[in-house]
Design an enzyme around this catalytic site. Structure first.
Site, PDB file in Angstrom:
ATOM      1  N   TYR A 121      -2.407  11.117   8.799  1.00 36.88           N
ATOM      2  CA  TYR A 121      -2.840  10.278   7.676  1.00 36.88           C
ATOM      3  C   TYR A 121      -2.965   8.812   8.106  1.00 36.88           C
ATOM      4  O   TYR A 121      -3.961   8.147   7.812  1.00 36.88           O
ATOM      5  CB  TYR A 121      -1.831  10.408   6.524  1.00 36.88           C
ATOM      6  CG  TYR A 121      -1.828   9.221   5.596  1.00 36.88           C
ATOM      7  CD1 TYR A 121      -2.848   9.028   4.661  1.00 36.88           C
ATOM      8  CD2 TYR A 121      -0.829   8.249   5.685  1.00 36.88           C
ATOM      9  CE1 TYR A 121      -2.860   7.920   3.830  1.00 36.88           C
ATOM     10  CE2 TYR A 121      -0.835   7.141   4.856  1.00 36.88           C
ATOM     11  CZ  TYR A 121      -1.851   6.979   3.943  1.00 36.88           C
ATOM     12  OH  TYR A 121      -1.861   5.879   3.139  1.00 36.88           O
ATOM     13  N   GLY A 135       0.836  -1.186   0.000  1.00 38.35           N
ATOM     14  CA  GLY A 135       0.000   0.000   0.000  1.00 38.35           C
ATOM     15  C   GLY A 135       0.875   1.242   0.000  1.00 38.35           C
ATOM     16  O   GLY A 135       1.894   1.302  -0.691  1.00 38.35           O
ATOM     17  N   CYS A 136       0.493   2.234   0.767  1.00 39.17           N
ATOM     18  CA  CYS A 136       1.227   3.499   0.854  1.00 39.17           C
ATOM     19  C   CYS A 136       2.695   3.260   1.200  1.00 39.17           C
ATOM     20  O   CYS A 136       3.005   2.656   2.224  1.00 39.17           O
ATOM     21  CB  CYS A 136       0.585   4.385   1.911  1.00 39.17           C
ATOM     22  SG  CYS A 136       1.552   5.832   2.364  1.00 39.17           S
ATOM     23  N   PHE A 137       3.594   3.763   0.354  1.00 38.23           N
ATOM     24  CA  PHE A 137       5.008   3.490   0.633  1.00 38.23           C
ATOM     25  C   PHE A 137       5.557   4.276   1.816  1.00 38.23           C
ATOM     26  O   PHE A 137       6.562   3.904   2.391  1.00 38.23           O
ATOM     27  CB  PHE A 137       5.898   3.639  -0.603  1.00 38.23           C
ATOM     28  CG  PHE A 137       5.723   4.851  -1.479  1.00 38.23           C
ATOM     29  CD1 PHE A 137       5.319   6.086  -0.992  1.00 38.23           C
ATOM     30  CD2 PHE A 137       6.003   4.747  -2.849  1.00 38.23           C
ATOM     31  CE1 PHE A 137       5.196   7.187  -1.824  1.00 38.23           C
ATOM     32  CE2 PHE A 137       5.887   5.849  -3.698  1.00 38.23           C
ATOM     33  CZ  PHE A 137       5.472   7.078  -3.184  1.00 38.23           C
TER      34      PHE A 137
END
Length: 254
Positions: free
Chosen positions: A191, A45-47
């Site tokens: 986030y 997912g989000c790096f």
């Protein structure tokens, strides 16, 4: 009658090695691993989150680099990476950890039941995947996968949506993405919290397992880890000494 051997022209004997080098360079990652170190590539997912997961908690990790891999264009960017995964290239010291050990951490930092994205991020860039560079890594990755299923007997193999793929070329992401959790801790923590990453990981893997794989002292493993040679060594984590980030009350646009 003896058959005459096929003789290659002299120019081919000179030229072919250069062709081989050119082809290797075309496939080469644009991040150089230091001599004596090794690397693995995963999509989680989000790096930003993948970077923190490895650099804070992964034993023996030297660096985790955000990037793109597996897509259709060269030199991809955040605004132009068709078909690419967001990935991290994890540089590690094989004297202090191993490919298999770090895959254990990779699994515990992804949702294995979501093949279309991870947590709050959806789309092809956020698909999960584990990559192997050679047959030994493929076998190790398969063994870790089977171990995960054995430790979670209620899970069906068909419900695990994390593919094991041959490792493609790695393209390093823009500099503002690197070490985002350190450069922008308030924004990052906001986030991560809003995305529900920790909550979902605890639900999928259980509170105890989550704590084991998010503990700087690696107490569940007696503070040790097996390296690439199978030797038990002290677990060294949080390579950059980053403190736990707190969510910003008024985050700026990231």
């Amino acid at each position: 009658m003896m058959k005459q051997r096929c003789q290659y022209p002299v120019w081919m004997a000179i030229f072919l090695p250069f062709v081989s080098l050119i082809l290797q360079a075309a496939k080469a990652d644009n991040y150089i691993i230091a001599s004596g170190h090794e690397s693995l590539m995963v999509a989680m997912g989000c790096f930003w989150c993948a970077e923190e997961s490895f650099e804070r908690y992964g034993p023996g990790v030297i660096e985790a680099i955000s990037g793109y891999a597996g897509g259709s264009n060269k030199n991809p960017t955040y605004r132009d990476h068709p078909g690419h995964y967001e990935v991290v290239l994890v540089e590690y010291d094989p004297k202090k950890t191993s490919y298999a050990t770090l895959l254990e951490y990779a699994w515990r930092n992804m949702d294995p039941f979501d093949g279309d994205g991870q947590f709050c991020d959806y789309g092809s860039a956020y698909r999960p995947a584990i990559f192997y560079a050679n047959e030994e890594e493929r076998e190790n990755a398969d063994s870790v996968y089977k171990k995960v299923l054995k430790e979670n007997p209620t899970w069906e193999g068909s419900s695990i949506l994390v593919p094991l793929l041959e490792r493609p070329t790695f393209w390093k992401a823009e500099e503002y993405h690197q070490d985002y959790y350190i450069k922008n801790p308030g924004n990052y923590a906001f986030y991560k919290e809003q995305c529900g990453r920790e909550k979902r990981l605890k639900y999928v893997w259980g509170e105890d397992v989550y704590k084991c794989y998010h503990d700087l002292a690696a107490k569940c493993f007696n503070g040790t880890v097996n390296n690439a040679n199978g030797a038990e060594v002290k677990a060294e984590t949080n390579v950059k000494g980053a403190p736990e980030a707190q969510p910003a009350l008024l985050p700026t646009k990231w």
